[in-house]
Scaffold this motif. Structure first.
Motif, PDB file in Angstrom:
ATOM      1  N   HIS A  78       0.858  -1.287  -0.189  1.00 53.97           N
ATOM      2  CA  HIS A  78       0.038   0.103   0.137  1.00 53.97           C
ATOM      3  C   HIS A  78       0.790   1.035  -0.105  1.00 53.97           C
ATOM      4  O   HIS A  78       1.949   1.174   0.425  1.00 53.97           O
ATOM      5  CB  HIS A  78      -0.646   0.058   1.237  1.00 53.97           C
ATOM      6  CG  HIS A  78      -2.049  -1.028   1.295  1.00 53.97           C
ATOM      7  ND1 HIS A  78      -3.051  -1.015   1.093  1.00 53.97           N
ATOM      8  CD2 HIS A  78      -1.671  -2.415   1.137  1.00 53.97           C
ATOM      9  CE1 HIS A  78      -3.963  -2.047   1.316  1.00 53.97           C
ATOM     10  NE2 HIS A  78      -2.840  -2.967   1.349  1.00 53.97           N
ATOM     11  N   CYS A  79       0.350   2.365  -0.439  1.00 55.29           N
ATOM     12  CA  CYS A  79       1.209   3.615  -0.733  1.00 55.29           C
ATOM     13  C   CYS A  79       1.226   4.126   0.906  1.00 55.29           C
ATOM     14  O   CYS A  79       0.261   4.500   1.722  1.00 55.29           O
ATOM     15  CB  CYS A  79       0.337   4.461  -1.406  1.00 55.29           C
ATOM     16  SG  CYS A  79       1.149   6.199  -1.664  1.00 55.29           S
ATOM     17  N   CYS A 130      -0.703   7.810   0.996  1.00 55.03           N
ATOM     18  CA  CYS A 130      -2.162   8.069   0.886  1.00 55.03           C
ATOM     19  C   CYS A 130      -2.865   6.683   1.247  1.00 55.03           C
ATOM     20  O   CYS A 130      -4.168   6.508   1.277  1.00 55.03           O
ATOM     21  CB  CYS A 130      -2.712   8.663  -0.412  1.00 55.03           C
ATOM     22  SG  CYS A 130      -2.435   7.524  -1.763  1.00 55.03           S
ATOM     23  N   SER A 187      -3.188   4.068  -0.766  1.00 55.88           N
ATOM     24  CA  SER A 187      -4.123   3.318  -1.754  1.00 55.88           C
ATOM     25  C   SER A 187      -3.233   2.082  -2.250  1.00 55.88           C
ATOM     26  O   SER A 187      -2.358   1.828  -1.970  1.00 55.88           O
ATOM     27  CB  SER A 187      -3.758   4.281  -3.202  1.00 55.88           C
ATOM     28  OG  SER A 187      -4.261   3.859  -4.400  1.00 55.88           O
ATOM     29  N   GLU A 232      -3.567   1.326  -5.285  1.00 52.28           N
ATOM     30  CA  GLU A 232      -3.153   1.349  -6.872  1.00 52.28           C
ATOM     31  C   GLU A 232      -1.626   1.737  -7.004  1.00 52.28           C
ATOM     32  O   GLU A 232      -1.260   2.907  -7.197  1.00 52.28           O
ATOM     33  CB  GLU A 232      -4.227   2.647  -7.311  1.00 52.28           C
ATOM     34  CG  GLU A 232      -5.157   2.061  -7.460  1.00 52.28           C
ATOM     35  CD  GLU A 232      -5.590   1.111  -8.473  1.00 52.28           C
ATOM     36  OE1 GLU A 232      -5.188   1.076  -9.325  1.00 52.28           O
ATOM     37  OE2 GLU A 232      -6.530   0.279  -7.996  1.00 52.28           O
ATOM     38  N   CYS A 281       3.018   5.176  -6.540  1.00 49.75           N
ATOM     39  CA  CYS A 281       1.367   5.111  -6.433  1.00 49.75           C
ATOM     40  C   CYS A 281       0.827   5.887  -7.362  1.00 49.75           C
ATOM     41  O   CYS A 281       1.244   6.876  -7.918  1.00 49.75           O
ATOM     42  CB  CYS A 281       1.022   6.131  -5.104  1.00 49.75           C
ATOM     43  SG  CYS A 281      -0.652   6.204  -4.610  1.00 49.75           S
ATOM     44  N   ARG A 282      -0.232   5.225  -7.932  1.00 45.63           N
ATOM     45  CA  ARG A 282      -1.098   5.948  -9.020  1.00 45.63           C
ATOM     46  C   ARG A 282      -1.950   6.997  -8.849  1.00 45.63           C
ATOM     47  O   ARG A 282      -2.188   7.860  -9.661  1.00 45.63           O
ATOM     48  CB  ARG A 282      -1.775   4.692 -10.034  1.00 45.63           C
ATOM     49  CG  ARG A 282      -1.007   3.738 -10.630  1.00 45.63           C
ATOM     50  CD  ARG A 282      -1.788   3.000 -11.271  1.00 45.63           C
ATOM     51  NE  ARG A 282      -0.852   1.787 -11.931  1.00 45.63           N
ATOM     52  CZ  ARG A 282      -1.139   0.383 -11.659  1.00 45.63           C
ATOM     53  NH1 ARG A 282      -2.329   0.293 -10.851  1.00 45.63           N
ATOM     54  NH2 ARG A 282      -0.370  -0.428 -11.893  1.00 45.63           N
ATOM     55  N   GLU A 283      -2.359   7.041  -7.523  1.00 47.03           N
ATOM     56  CA  GLU A 283      -3.125   8.302  -7.086  1.00 47.03           C
ATOM     57  C   GLU A 283      -2.483   9.500  -6.787  1.00 47.03           C
ATOM     58  O   GLU A 283      -2.890  10.445  -7.244  1.00 47.03           O
ATOM     59  CB  GLU A 283      -3.987   7.503  -5.880  1.00 47.03           C
ATOM     60  CG  GLU A 283      -4.652   6.326  -6.486  1.00 47.03           C
ATOM     61  CD  GLU A 283      -6.260   6.382  -5.907  1.00 47.03           C
ATOM     62  OE1 GLU A 283      -6.649   7.060  -5.294  1.00 47.03           O
ATOM     63  OE2 GLU A 283      -6.843   5.212  -6.227  1.00 47.03           O
ATOM     64  N   CYS A 284      -1.282   9.458  -5.873  1.00 48.48           N
ATOM     65  CA  CYS A 284      -0.678  10.567  -5.391  1.00 48.48           C
ATOM     66  C   CYS A 284       0.804  10.762  -6.050  1.00 48.48           C
ATOM     67  O   CYS A 284       1.384  11.803  -5.719  1.00 48.48           O
ATOM     68  CB  CYS A 284      -0.605  10.536  -4.010  1.00 48.48           C
ATOM     69  SG  CYS A 284       0.504   9.261  -3.186  1.00 48.48           S
ATOM     70  N   SER A 285       1.166   9.770  -6.746  1.00 49.27           N
ATOM     71  CA  SER A 285       2.409   9.818  -7.433  1.00 49.27           C
ATOM     72  C   SER A 285       3.687   9.738  -6.636  1.00 49.27           C
ATOM     73  O   SER A 285       4.835  10.136  -6.755  1.00 49.27           O
ATOM     74  CB  SER A 285       2.575  11.152  -8.302  1.00 49.27           C
ATOM     75  OG  SER A 285       1.494  11.090  -9.169  1.00 49.27           O
TER      76      SER A 285
END
Length: 193
Positions: free
Chosen positions: A7-8, A11, A13, A15, A31-35
């Motif tokens: 997990h990130c 955040c 996530s 993803e 992380c694809r959500e918060c980079s």
């Protein structure tokens, strides 16, 4: 061998995708959500209180940031972030010792240096009390009338209200300073910085 996708840590996530390897060969993730980019079990050690104290003392001794990073075995980025945090905490207004109601003389001048490349000139504008040699105003910016105005505004009210101001013949001063108290003099007169 399969690597479990974590997990990130930023955040939370799920993803997250693999993002190559670090220079030390560890699997990197993004992380694809918060980079946020990260690795599992980072090898970085926390900074000790002793290192923090040494870092502060070394900066006061004007040792280079790269030198501090090498000696304390921390990244230059960590040292720079600390310097930036300390800079934001510094008051931007000049503090001047209280003055009696008498004739005050101020010397103003500007000097330049460059940041990063010679094409990026930065001008340091200074106002000094001629008697005490105390800095009573400062501004960093371009060589323009606007910067001269910022320098004037940075001075305490007692100086703006009553001081006689000596400058060189740079035209920006004429447009900002009160003409009755502004004396434009040559550099070799001894009345400018």
């Amino acid at each position: 061998m399969t690597v479990e996708i974590p997990h990130c840590p930023n955040c939370g996530s799920k993803e997250v995708s693999r993002n190559g390897k670090t220079r030390h060969g560890k699997q990197s993730f993004k992380c694809r959500e918060c980079s946020r980019q990260f690795v599992l079990n980072p090898a970085g050690k926390p900074i000790t209180e002793e290192q923090k104290e040494l870092r502060s003392r070394m900066l006061l001794e004007r040792i280079s940031q790269a030198g501090i990073a090498r000696v304390l075995q921390m990244s230059e980025d960590t040292v720079q972030r600390y310097v930036n945090s300390q800079a934001t905490a510094v008051k931007k207004q000049v503090e001047v010792t209280p003055k009696e109601k008498k004739r005050l003389n101020v010397q103003m001048d500007e000097l330049w240096s460059f940041v990063d490349s010679k094409g990026n000139q930065q001008w340091v504008w200074l106002a000094l009390d001629a008697q005490t040699r105390e800095i009573v105003g400062v501004h960093i910016g371009a060589r323009s009338a606007l910067s001269a105005q910022y320098l004037w505004n940075s001075m305490p009210p007692v100086y703006r209200q009553s001081a006689v101001i000596y400058t060189d013949h740079w035209s920006a001063y004429d447009s900002v300073l009160p003409s009755k108290r502004h004396q434009s003099v040559d550099k070799d007169s001894g009345f400018t910085n």
